[in-house]
Design an enzyme around this catalytic site. Structure first.
Site, short mmCIF file in Angstrom:
data_model
loop_
_atom_site.label_atom_id
_atom_site.label_comp_id
_atom_site.label_asym_id
_atom_site.label_seq_id
_atom_site.Cartn_x
_atom_site.Cartn_y
_atom_site.Cartn_z
N ALA A 314 0.83 -1.20 0.00
CA ALA A 314 0.00 0.00 0.00
C ALA A 314 0.87 1.26 0.00
CB ALA A 314 -0.92 0.00 1.22
N ASP A 370 -13.70 1.59 11.05
CA ASP A 370 -14.09 0.24 11.44
C ASP A 370 -13.14 -0.76 10.79
OD1 ASP A 370 -15.52 -1.74 12.64
OD2 ASP A 370 -17.26 -1.62 11.31
#
Length: 568
Positions: A314, A370
């Site tokens: 990433a 979340d």
């Protein structure tokens, strides 16, 4: 006499229905907790409702072992159980949730080492057709009269046991707000106003969620309600934009409590209102996070079939605790706990997992993303860049298993993809957006602290920016409750060696040092300090700590203050 397979299928369904009744009992209590302003009880209910799934699953497994030894049964046995279980669901109003519960049972029995369509519902048993139960979840209101009379009818339908502060004033402000949003021609063309029957409760607020239907467009229609200090109801805002609704249902917020026996129909209605939201996100938003994980996995498999890009490391600065990678064409990141941490990270693997559990059961106040936990998550090996595989083997080799055609990740967190704040600040050229991001960074830290969480590692690389420009925290390996830290001032001394002789414990925090590491560049440091100077003082943090210690529950409005009704 029923066969043993029928008994097993029945026992699993019984376990699910017992769990769902428990879920509904907690959810239905939200109305009374709201009316009585029981905010601490509201937070406890949130934690309880998240925890009951695992308890129900453990109880069901125990019941199965009283019938059979599940691990000694054949593949054919479980194939028959699945088919019998599916037959029981033909007219079941929560069949999709029941299938997920069944999958959880099989996953637990096989320790998530087996994903097999013959014995599990990898795909749903049938396609849900929205609308068949719509009348059971939606109220429709007459639009032939005045706007005011329609508002009165809505408030008469959704009754509470406490009085309004000023009901007539609220109706007038609802009328004015709608007329400000729609011109005369649009108002005249409104043919239907629909509102979901369950009230959506979260934190200190309640929401009536619906839509205004016109020939050429449909708009959200959301009435937000609060309770004042005198325990009286007041309407706080009318929301009619897709953006406002999307933020209310954001992935960084706690789950709603909305009491219904028809969750699929509720989700279908919400999906029409928010077509940019994934189906799994909406199930999660109303508390069915386990089923949301199931739907996510199905969506993910479908995306893999229709894409050909490769998983890669990433973007952003690599973390010290997590290895993070993504599929560029898909909107999530995968986070794996590394095998070893540097000495600067005084945490263990289990402590990191405990931090993530804390966030899961905390009111995330729109500021903490979340996360969804998976075990033995399988990825196609040919879709993984060699550099990523090499990295994972080097830093998280104990947590992955590489086979001939797949890579199995033994434990992983999956989280919504955002632009890391450090990258945003490096690449953004709009000074207004940069200013807003720095201001929102300060607000983010303050709101997390007000939710009784100390973020710990507040480097700007640990925050992300959403597509709406909102700053969200997503690195949890050093978070803790506010009472687990001691906030201190640096010594005031001309002695250059004063710091060297200062006695410091691992729990001590010196907020005056925050300005040196939250953001990097000098002009950004100065901007943050200008906008939020109190963040750099021990006084601010001690006051926030003391307030949290009283049990005071904060309310953070998830929409612009400009939309709030006037209170005079």
């Amino acid at each position: 006499m029923p066969s043993i397979q029928e008994k097993v299928a029945y026992q699993i369904l019984y376990g699910f229905e017992k769990n769902y009744r428990w879920f509904c009992r907690i959810t239905s209590g939200a109305k009374q907790r709201f009316e009585q302003a029981q905010w601490q009880a509201t937070q406890l209910a949130v934690k309880e409702r998240i925890s009951i799934y695992e308890q129900s699953l453990a109880d069901t497994i125990s019941e199965l072992y009283a019938l059979i030894n599940p691990r000694q049964q054949t593949h054919q046995f479980w194939h028959q159980v699945k088919n019998l279980f599916a037959l029981q669901l033909e007219q079941h109003p929560q069949y999709e949730l029941a299938e997920t519960f069944y999958n959880s049972v099989i996953g637990r029995l096989y320790k998530h080492n087996k994903i097999d369509e013959e014995i599990m519902f990898v795909l749903p048993s049938r396609c849900y057709i929205p609308g068949q139960d719509k009348h059971k979840v939606v109220n429709s209101f007459d639009t032939s009269g005045t706007v005011g009379s329609m508002m009165e009818a809505i408030l008469a339908m959704y009754r509470f046991s406490i009085p309004y502060e000023n009901k007539q004033s609220d109706i007038e402000q609802l009328d004015q707000a709608l007329r400000a949003r729609l011109d005369k021609a649009q108002l005249a063309s409104v043919h239907t106003v629909e509102i979901l029957k369950p009230v959506f409760f979260r934190g200190k607020a309640a929401y009536l969620i619906g839509r205004i239907c016109m020939p050429d467009e449909t708009l959200p229609f959301v009435i937000a309600l609060l309770i004042n200090e005198k325990n009286e109801l007041q309407i706080d805002a009318l929301l009619t934009s897709n953006k406002d609704l999307s933020v209310i249902f954001g992935f960084a917020r706690a789950y709603f409590m909305a009491d219904t026996l028809y969750p699929a129909e509720i989700v279908a209605f919400l999906q029409e209102l928010m077509p940019n939201k994934k189906n799994f996100e909406l199930y999660m938003s109303i508390g069915h996070y386990k089923h949301g994980k199931t739907v996510f996995y199905r969506n993910f498999l479908q995306h893999l079939e229709n894409s050909d890009d490769q998983f890669s490391i990433a973007p952003g600065i690599r973390g010290l605790v997590m290895a993070v990678f993504h599929l560029p064409s898909y909107g999530v990141v995968f986070k794996i706990i590394k095998d070893e941490f540097p000495e600067s990270k005084r945490v263990t693997r289990e402590q990191v997992r405990e931090c993530y559990r804390l966030v899961k059961t905390t009111d995330r106040v729109g500021r903490m993303a979340d996360t969804h936990e998976y075990v033995n998550f399988r990825l196609p090996k040919h879709r993984m860049e060699p550099a990523l595989l090499e990295e994972l083997q080097a830093v998280a080799g104990k947590n992955i298993e590489i086979k001939e055609d797949e890579v199995i990740i033994k434990h992983v967190y999956i989280e919504r993809k955002m632009t890391p704040l450090n990258i945003f600040l490096q690449t953004e050229t709009d000074e207004t957006k940069i200013y807003n991001a720095i201001n929102d960074l300060g607000l983010c830290i303050k709101q997390i602290a007000a939710a009784n969480i100390f973020p710990g590692d507040m480097l700007h690389k640990n925050f992300g920016v959403t597509r709406h420009g909102r700053v969200i925290f997503y690195d949890y390996d050093e978070i803790c409750l506010m009472n687990q830290r001691t906030f201190r001032e640096l010594p005031k001394s001309d002695d250059p060696f004063a710091m060297d002789t200062l006695s410091v414990s691992p729990e001590d925090v010196f907020p005056e040092q925050f300005e040196h590491f939250i953001v990097g560049k000098r002009h950004l440091k100065d901007l943050l300090k200008k906008l939020h100077p109190d963040l750099m003082t021990a006084k601010y943090w001690i006051e926030a700590q003391n307030k949290a210690a009283t049990g005071t529950v904060q309310h953070f409005t998830p929409y612009s203050s400009e939309l709030r009704f006037n209170r005079q």
